[in-house]
Design an enzyme around this catalytic site. Structure first.
Site, PDB file in Angstrom:
ATOM      1  N   CYS A  62       0.856  -1.190   0.000  1.00 32.92           N
ATOM      2  CA  CYS A  62       0.000   0.000   0.000  1.00 32.92           C
ATOM      3  C   CYS A  62       0.888   1.234   0.000  1.00 32.92           C
ATOM      4  O   CYS A  62       1.939   1.232   0.648  1.00 32.92           O
ATOM      5  CB  CYS A  62      -0.849   0.055   1.259  1.00 32.92           C
ATOM      6  SG  CYS A  62      -2.028  -1.267   1.362  1.00 32.92           S
ATOM      7  N   LYS A 107       5.718  10.365  -6.112  1.00 32.23           N
ATOM      8  CA  LYS A 107       6.777   9.833  -6.993  1.00 32.23           C
ATOM      9  C   LYS A 107       8.063   9.583  -6.200  1.00 32.23           C
ATOM     10  O   LYS A 107       8.813   8.670  -6.521  1.00 32.23           O
ATOM     11  CB  LYS A 107       7.022  10.779  -8.170  1.00 32.23           C
ATOM     12  CG  LYS A 107       5.985  10.562  -9.275  1.00 32.23           C
ATOM     13  CD  LYS A 107       6.403  11.161 -10.578  1.00 32.23           C
ATOM     14  CE  LYS A 107       6.410  12.664 -10.526  1.00 32.23           C
ATOM     15  NZ  LYS A 107       5.059  13.255 -10.466  1.00 32.23           N
ATOM     16  N   GLU A 163       1.441  -3.870  -5.600  1.00 29.38           N
ATOM     17  CA  GLU A 163       0.348  -4.843  -5.455  1.00 29.38           C
ATOM     18  C   GLU A 163      -0.908  -4.345  -6.167  1.00 29.38           C
ATOM     19  O   GLU A 163      -1.213  -3.158  -6.127  1.00 29.38           O
ATOM     20  CB  GLU A 163       0.075  -5.028  -3.955  1.00 29.38           C
ATOM     21  CG  GLU A 163      -0.842  -6.180  -3.641  1.00 29.38           C
ATOM     22  CD  GLU A 163      -1.083  -6.308  -2.138  1.00 29.38           C
ATOM     23  OE1 GLU A 163      -0.127  -6.595  -1.399  1.00 29.38           O
ATOM     24  OE2 GLU A 163      -2.226  -6.105  -1.720  1.00 29.38           O
ATOM     25  N   SER A 208      -5.272   1.938  -7.211  1.00 35.49           N
ATOM     26  CA  SER A 208      -6.372   2.910  -7.214  1.00 35.49           C
ATOM     27  C   SER A 208      -6.217   3.811  -8.440  1.00 35.49           C
ATOM     28  O   SER A 208      -5.195   3.762  -9.124  1.00 35.49           O
ATOM     29  CB  SER A 208      -6.303   3.762  -5.948  1.00 35.49           C
ATOM     30  OG  SER A 208      -5.132   4.552  -5.987  1.00 35.49           O
TER      31      SER A 208
HETATM   32  N1  ACO Z   1      -5.682  14.427 -10.273  1.00 33.54           N
HETATM   33  C1  ACO Z   1      -4.897  14.313 -11.368  1.00 33.54           C
HETATM   34  N2  ACO Z   1      -3.622  13.917 -11.319  1.00 33.54           N
HETATM   35  C2  ACO Z   1      -3.142  13.604 -10.112  1.00 33.54           C
HETATM   36  C3  ACO Z   1      -3.892  13.693  -8.929  1.00 33.54           C
HETATM   37  C4  ACO Z   1      -5.228  14.141  -9.054  1.00 33.54           C
HETATM   38  N3  ACO Z   1      -6.013  14.271  -8.009  1.00 33.54           N
HETATM   39  N4  ACO Z   1      -3.122  13.321  -7.890  1.00 33.54           N
HETATM   40  C5  ACO Z   1      -1.918  12.985  -8.393  1.00 33.54           C
HETATM   41  N5  ACO Z   1      -1.942  13.168  -9.737  1.00 33.54           N
HETATM   42  C6  ACO Z   1      -0.845  12.937 -10.674  1.00 33.54           C
HETATM   43  C7  ACO Z   1       0.137  14.055 -10.572  1.00 33.54           C
HETATM   44  O1  ACO Z   1      -0.206  15.110 -11.410  1.00 33.54           O
HETATM   45  C8  ACO Z   1       1.401  13.380 -10.993  1.00 33.54           C
HETATM   46  O2  ACO Z   1       1.449  13.260 -12.405  1.00 33.54           O
HETATM   47  P1  ACO Z   1       2.568  14.064 -13.236  1.00 33.54           P
HETATM   48  O3  ACO Z   1       3.873  13.480 -12.810  1.00 33.54           O
HETATM   49  O4  ACO Z   1       2.221  13.692 -14.627  1.00 33.54           O
HETATM   50  O5  ACO Z   1       2.435  15.477 -12.877  1.00 33.54           O
HETATM   51  C9  ACO Z   1       1.245  11.975 -10.439  1.00 33.54           C
HETATM   52  O6  ACO Z   1      -0.154  11.760 -10.286  1.00 33.54           O
HETATM   53  C10 ACO Z   1       1.954  11.781  -9.132  1.00 33.54           C
HETATM   54  O7  ACO Z   1       1.867  12.937  -8.372  1.00 33.54           O
HETATM   55  P2  ACO Z   1       2.665  13.088  -7.008  1.00 33.54           P
HETATM   56  O8  ACO Z   1       2.515  14.488  -6.518  1.00 33.54           O
HETATM   57  O9  ACO Z   1       4.050  12.569  -7.151  1.00 33.54           O
HETATM   58  O10 ACO Z   1       1.876  12.064  -6.079  1.00 33.54           O
HETATM   59  P3  ACO Z   1       1.081  12.333  -4.734  1.00 33.54           P
HETATM   60  O11 ACO Z   1       2.008  12.782  -3.652  1.00 33.54           O
HETATM   61  O12 ACO Z   1      -0.118  13.117  -4.968  1.00 33.54           O
HETATM   62  O13 ACO Z   1       0.706  10.808  -4.352  1.00 33.54           O
HETATM   63  C11 ACO Z   1      -0.706   8.927  -4.360  1.00 33.54           C
HETATM   64  C12 ACO Z   1       0.084   9.915  -5.216  1.00 33.54           C
HETATM   65  C13 ACO Z   1       0.227   8.222  -3.360  1.00 33.54           C
HETATM   66  C14 ACO Z   1      -1.339   7.861  -5.238  1.00 33.54           C
HETATM   67  C15 ACO Z   1      -1.781   9.765  -3.606  1.00 33.54           C
HETATM   68  O14 ACO Z   1      -2.697  10.259  -4.547  1.00 33.54           O
HETATM   69  C16 ACO Z   1      -2.535   8.998  -2.554  1.00 33.54           C
HETATM   70  O15 ACO Z   1      -2.033   8.796  -1.456  1.00 33.54           O
HETATM   71  N6  ACO Z   1      -3.785   8.587  -2.867  1.00 33.54           N
HETATM   72  C17 ACO Z   1      -4.633   7.901  -1.923  1.00 33.54           C
HETATM   73  C18 ACO Z   1      -4.148   6.491  -1.667  1.00 33.54           C
HETATM   74  C19 ACO Z   1      -3.954   5.718  -2.954  1.00 33.54           C
HETATM   75  O16 ACO Z   1      -4.800   5.712  -3.824  1.00 33.54           O
HETATM   76  N7  ACO Z   1      -2.799   5.023  -3.027  1.00 33.54           N
HETATM   77  C20 ACO Z   1      -2.444   4.162  -4.143  1.00 33.54           C
HETATM   78  C21 ACO Z   1      -3.161   2.876  -4.022  1.00 33.54           C
HETATM   79  S1  ACO Z   1      -2.477   1.606  -5.011  1.00 33.54           S
HETATM   80  C22 ACO Z   1      -1.414   0.782  -3.936  1.00 33.54           C
HETATM   81  O17 ACO Z   1      -1.469   1.018  -2.783  1.00 33.54           O
HETATM   82  C23 ACO Z   1      -0.419  -0.173  -4.486  1.00 33.54           C
END
Ligand code: ACO
Ligand code: ZN
Length: 459
Positions: A314, A328, A348, A352
């Protein structure tokens, strides 16, 4: 008797509102927008004489689900659930990502909650309690001191994540915590999390940002803070550069912390169910440092041994820190660990919506970085690289490398072989994206040796 049009409209409207039941689908005004997307009624409740409806927008992620009043319902186009329990009541996979200026907003405006139960009624409360009791064989979590190690693993075989995929039911489909306070941040949860019953329905849960203990009130948190001498997560600090640190926490040695972290994370992770046996996992917590301590920004969990080559179970960035590149950075760190282990890895499944976006973005950056800096082989020769070489250099699993190349539309079939063609636009987009990635993981700052967990008798 003379009946005005207005009266007819009103009574028609009232009639259809009163006949609404769980599972109905109808257009609903999504707060904070001008849109009326199709939504499913998940639950109904009455509060101070006003009927409230918990709705799930069919084509949107569940974090946008909310309580709305009658005025938000367009009762002219109601689809009732089929009697045989057919498709209308099913939970749909989210298809759209709601992108707001400030990132993935939990709600543009605040839903109204009662002081009693967020879940609406006593039946739901009972179902929730039963579910929690079923999951917990040990003592109930009645006071803050009972948190440490109080949750017991449920019966049955161990699943592959610290959270496991689950079947939705009406209780777990609904957000049940109104607000949390974590350090300086107040955060609105996105999804259900099985906090103990006495925590549910409070205006806010107060969480110690260092040990992640949860409290019912600010007073209770203050009492805790006076005793709690942690200023960073437990475990070993295995990385530090600038103000960014990573702590490695063993789910067996720091069970209380690991369980509280999973519980907190569940508020923002939808597709996994909390799993109480944290022993098989390591947790990598990323922090930013200031004069008050090491503040949690995000984390990922990782199985000590994964039969499916998963290098992340996760992953989460805390909402106040999202969309700033920390996701990232967490992903980059997870692949750095895999490089140290000499393995390829993959997150895994299922991912999402936001997880998929972030991984795709990381994979594309990493692979393009290699492709754009490849040296030419001879004078007029094009640079050459195999997919396996990309995997070895990045620790990204082969199927993820291939899907990334396909997504970027870079693979072409030409004169009997597959070739990668990089056009000017892709190169320019890539350079622009990399300029924005100011903070990177520096492998020289990682002080870590992988353990061979397979050789140990017990984790
Ligand atoms: N809308 C559109 N694009 C988004 C959004 C959003 N709400 N959030 C992130 N992104 C994009 C960013 O623009 C970026 O893309 P880019 O590099 O092309 O600009 C990319 O996603 C990553 O952005 P970061 O700032 O590096 O990531 P962030 O710190 O926001 O974390 C994460 C991403 C961990 C998935 C976060 O959204 C989160 O914690 N979400 C809730 C939990 C979740 O869904 N976790 C993943 C589950 S899958 C698993 O656990 C294996
Ligand atoms: Zn504490």
């Amino acid at each position: 008797m003379k009946v005005t049009m207005e009266e007819i409209d009103d009574s028609a409207l009232c009639d259809s509102v009163s006949s609404l039941i769980e599972g109905c689908r109808l257009p609903v005004h999504m707060s904070g927008t001008d849109d009326w997307p199709l939504a499913e009624l998940v639950s109904l409740k009455e509060e101070n004489g006003k009927k409230l409806y918990y709705v799930h927008y069919v084509d949107f992620n569940k974090r946008l689900d909310e309580w709305v009043g009658e005025e938000s319902l367009d009762t002219r186009k109601v689809h009732f659930p089929r009697r045989d329990g057919g498709s209308n009541t099913g939970v749909s996979t989210p298809k759209k990502i709601h992108i707001g200026a400030g990132g993935p907003i939990s709600r543009p405006s605040s839903p109204v909650f009662s002081n009693e139960l967020v879940n609406g009624n006593a039946v739901l409360a009972a179902a929730l309690q039963k579910r929690i009791n079923r999951k917990r064989k040990g003592p109930t979590l009645e006071n803050e001191d009972s948190q440490e190690g109080a949750l017991q693993p449920p019966q049955g075989p161990r699943q592959s994540g610290s959270m496991v995929s689950h079947n939705d039911d009406v209780v777990t489909r609904m957000k049940n915590v109104e607000m949390i306070e974590l350090g300086r941040h107040r955060i609105k949860p996105w999804y259900f999390a099985p906090y103990p019953q006495e925590m549910i329905g409070l205006p806010c849960i107060y969480i110690c940002e260092f040990c992640l203990k949860y409290c019912k009130s600010r007073k209770c948190l203050e009492r805790h803070l006076a005793k709690c001498n942690l200023r960073h997560p437990p475990g070993n600090e295995i990385y530090r550069k600038g103000n960014i640190s990573f702590f490695e926490i063993d789910g067996r040695k720091n069970k209380g912390y690991a369980q509280n972290l999973c519980l907190l994370a569940k508020l923002f992770l939808d597709h996994k169910t909390l799993y109480y046996d944290t022993d098989p996992f390591l947790f990598y917590v990323m922090t930013v440092f200031d004069n008050r301590g090491f503040h949690i920004v995000g984390y990922f969990s990782k199985e000590k041994e994964s039969t499916q080559d998963y290098n992340v179970a996760c992953i989460l960035t805390m909402p106040p820190y999202q969309r700033k590149g920390y996701g990232k950075l967490l992903i980059e760190f997870s692949y750095e660990l895999s490089k140290f282990e000499g393995k390829t890895g993959s997150p895994e499944k299922p991912l999402s919506d936001l997880g998929l976006l972030s991984y795709r973005s990381y994979w594309a950056h990493t692979i393009l970085e290699i492709l754009t800096t490849l040296p030419p082989v001879g004078d007029n020769e094009k640079p050459q690289i195999t997919i396996n070489e990309i995997c070895e250099m990045t620790s990204i699993k082969k199927e993820d490398v291939i899907s990334t190349l396909q997504n970027l539309n870079l693979i072409n079939y030409y004169k009997g072989q597959y070739i990668i063609t990089l056009n000017k636009e892709t190169m320019e987009n890539h350079h622009r994206a990399m300029e924005k990635r100011l903070v990177r993981i520096d492998p020289k700052c990682l002080h870590w040796t992988p353990k061979d967990w397979g050789k140990r008798a017990k984790w």
